[in-house]
Scaffold this motif. Structure first.
Motif, PDB file in Angstrom:
ATOM      1  N   GLN A 233       0.834  -1.203   0.000  1.00 50.26           N
ATOM      2  CA  GLN A 233       0.000   0.000   0.000  1.00 50.26           C
ATOM      3  C   GLN A 233       0.869   1.254   0.000  1.00 50.26           C
ATOM      4  N   GLN A 234       1.942   1.251   0.801  1.00 52.98           N
ATOM      5  CA  GLN A 234       2.813   2.427   0.886  1.00 52.98           C
ATOM      6  C   GLN A 234       3.606   2.635  -0.403  1.00 52.98           C
ATOM      7  N   SER A 237       1.329   4.051  -2.892  1.00 54.19           N
ATOM      8  CA  SER A 237       1.109   5.475  -2.629  1.00 54.19           C
ATOM      9  C   SER A 237       2.281   6.300  -3.156  1.00 54.19           C
ATOM     10  N   ASN A 240       2.051   6.534  -6.892  1.00 50.22           N
ATOM     11  CA  ASN A 240       0.967   7.454  -7.241  1.00 50.22           C
ATOM     12  C   ASN A 240       1.410   8.906  -7.056  1.00 50.22           C
ATOM     13  N   TYR A 241       2.137   9.157  -5.992  1.00 49.92           N
ATOM     14  CA  TYR A 241       2.598  10.509  -5.680  1.00 49.92           C
ATOM     15  C   TYR A 241       3.618  10.994  -6.703  1.00 49.92           C
ATOM     16  N   ALA A 247      -3.101   3.897  -7.179  1.00 57.34           N
ATOM     17  CA  ALA A 247      -2.666   3.218  -5.952  1.00 57.34           C
ATOM     18  C   ALA A 247      -3.691   2.177  -5.524  1.00 57.34           C
ATOM     19  N   ASP A 407       0.172  12.146   5.467  1.00 56.70           N
ATOM     20  CA  ASP A 407       0.229  10.736   5.093  1.00 56.70           C
ATOM     21  C   ASP A 407       1.623  10.223   5.421  1.00 56.70           C
TER      22      ASP A 407
END
Length: 529
Positions: A233-234, A237, A240-241, A247, A407
């Motif tokens: 998940q991280q 992320s 995606n960032y 994500a 986040d």
């Protein structure tokens, strides 16, 4: 002639003597099937009722943390004191594997493997997020220090180091040294139960030992699956960032498949060609990234932070370790006790892996390397990453200064935004995160395989392959079936397991000290020490 001393730790038990061999495997009869059934039932139940499971297990976790906070803190303090004492005690001259044993790996490769397995992945995410959280008052502050003040900055660095310094590594060192000593000096199986021989004697090869090993395997599987799931998940992320990649669940599943495939290749190549190579790559990349941040960022500020972090850690390590009469109860229960429970629940996995690669080291060399050196390296790491982030906030630069900690998984990348070559170092950061996951999965599979094979380290490769695939499958199933709720439920279970394991570790510490003292008498009687 020296005094004749009888070896109290002689046993006729041989690693794998109770094993069965279905389908060409080599598995310990009670431990393997019981573990498999428990894991399957738990995972299926969590996937079917993710929200309910998370709510119930989270409640149990926080009840344990609130009730036994004093026990976790006192126990961790005991482990640190024992480890520091072992460095200076006469038993420090004892060599793991016998006085003529030689190390299997170079010092640098050995250190890289134990560091990567111990907490490499955690440092990637928390080196920025944790100091920022304390400095800005995102959650609570240590000793209720006022947020966004110079005092808060000093305390943020010292408290972060407290969580990543001597205490967690002392927990790992006690487990690792116990397992290595009884396996390599007393020829017992390389499995958790062997460390309890001083207490249980030959009964440790029966059901009391089976229960200990089953608990260790379940805690290891849940801990690894949780980390793999949250890590996916991280990492998603971060992608995606940086690259505007979705994500969603599909990307997370793809990351898990990729990490599992790499771990599979590493397992097939063995310790020398797999974990050792990846760990060396990890340490090289991590060192390059740290040097770049130090010299491309505000070098003098970071060097100043290095001294501030060290001084704050030394000044606050004792007050932060005090479990009684604290006014910052919400902070130390939510952070310190949570960390200690997590490190303890991971100790069977990390401890056994460190033991596996540490034959030939003296007790003094072992404890120094496992306890002191990682702490010194972590001071450098935290000062570079955390110090840069705090300076950006104080200067009003970047997303962390504008929006605070929104986040945790993105905090490192937000800090990178204000450095040269942002895209390149962010990509290197993602690669480091993924490779750290591969080494955790790989080394975890070696550990689980050893326990479920009755302590054998030469079981068929197909068994290690099975455990690598199983870890990835569990993480993927939890994400697909229950998402963050399911992963949170498994994490809560792993942390709750920290309570019984704390008591187990205290007994293990007593057994280790007794065993080392007896070994020294034997060696003196033989004229070898």
């Amino acid at each position: 002639m020296g005094e004749v001393v009888k070896d109290e730790y002689q046993t006729d038990y041989v690693a794998g003597q109770d094993n069965i061999h279905p389908l060409g495997l080599d598995i310990h009869a009670p431990v393997f099937p019981i573990t498999a059934i428990l894991v399957i039932l738990f995972v299926v139940g969590t996937m079917m009722f993710p929200a309910e499971s998370k709510s119930m297990l989270d409640g149990a976790k926080w009840d344990i943390i609130a009730t036994f906070d004093w026990f976790f803190l006192l126990s961790a303090n005991i482990f640190v004191v024992v480890c520091l004492a072992l460095i200076f005690m006469p038993v420090g001259k004892i060599r793991i594997g016998g006085m003529d044993a030689k190390p299997e790996f170079s010092t640098m490769s050995w250190f890289a493997m134990l560091f990567a397995a111990g907490m490499g992945i955690g440092l990637m995410f928390w080196a920025v997020a944790e100091p920022v959280a304390y400095y800005t008052g995102w959650y609570e502050t240590p000793f209720n220090v006022e947020a966004n003040t110079p005092e808060a900055a000093d305390m943020a660095m010292g408290a972060t180091m407290y969580h990543w310094g001597l205490h967690p590594w002392a927990i790992y060192a006690v487990v690792a040294l116990s397992l290595a000593f009884f396996a390599y000096n007393k020829n017992m199986p390389l499995t958790i139960r062997s460390a309890f021989f001083p207490l249980l004697k030959d009964r440790v090869w029966g059901w009391p030992g089976h229960i200990i090993d089953v608990l260790a395997v379940v805690a290891t599987i849940f801990g690894l699956a949780t980390s793999l799931g949250f890590g996916a998940q991280q990492a998603a992320s971060g992608l995606n960032y940086l690259f505007d990649v979705s994500a969603g669940v599909n990307v997370q599943m793809a990351i898990i498949v990729g990490v599992t495939a790499l771990a599979l290749i590493s397992v097939l190549r063995g310790l020398d060609g797999g974990v050792k190579v990846l760990s060396n790559i990890n340490m090289g990349l991590a060192a390059l990234l740290l040097f770049f941040i130090v010299f491309a960022g505000q070098t003098m500020v970071i060097l100043e932070t290095l001294f501030v972090t060290s001084a704050s850690y030394v000044a606050n390590v004792v007050p932060l370790s005090n479990p009684f009469g604290r006014e910052d109860e919400a902070w130390f229960q939510g952070w310190t006790v949570f960390y200690w429970a997590w490190w303890i629940s991971w100790s069977p996995f990390v401890g056994m892996f460190i033991a596996r690669v540490s034959r030939g080291r003296t007790v003094r060399e072992f404890v120094t390397a496992v306890l002191i050196i990682p702490t010194l390296i972590t001071v450098l790491w935290m000062s570079g990453f955390g110090g840069s982030a705090l300076e950006q906030i104080r200067d009003g630069v970047g997303a962390l200064a504008e929006n605070g900690l929104t986040d945790v998984s993105l905090a490192m990348f937000q800090m990178f935004e204000n450095l040269p070559l942002t895209g390149i170092i962010s990509f290197v950061g993602i690669i480091l995160v993924l490779v750290f996951f591969v080494t955790s999965s790989d080394s975890g599979s070696l550990v689980i395989d050893s326990i479920t094979a009755g302590g054998k380290t030469d079981a068929p490769t197909s068994q290690r392959v099975f455990w690598v695939v199983m870890e990835g499958a569990i993480a993927a199933a939890l994400i697909f079936g229950g998402g963050e709720d399911a992963l949170g439920a498994i994490q809560a279970t792993a942390i709750s397991a920290g309570l019984p394991f704390t008591a187990i570790l205290l007994v293990m510490t007593w057994g280790l000290l007794k065993g080392l003292a007896h070994e020294r008498k034997l060696l003196i009687a033989k004229g070898e020490l």
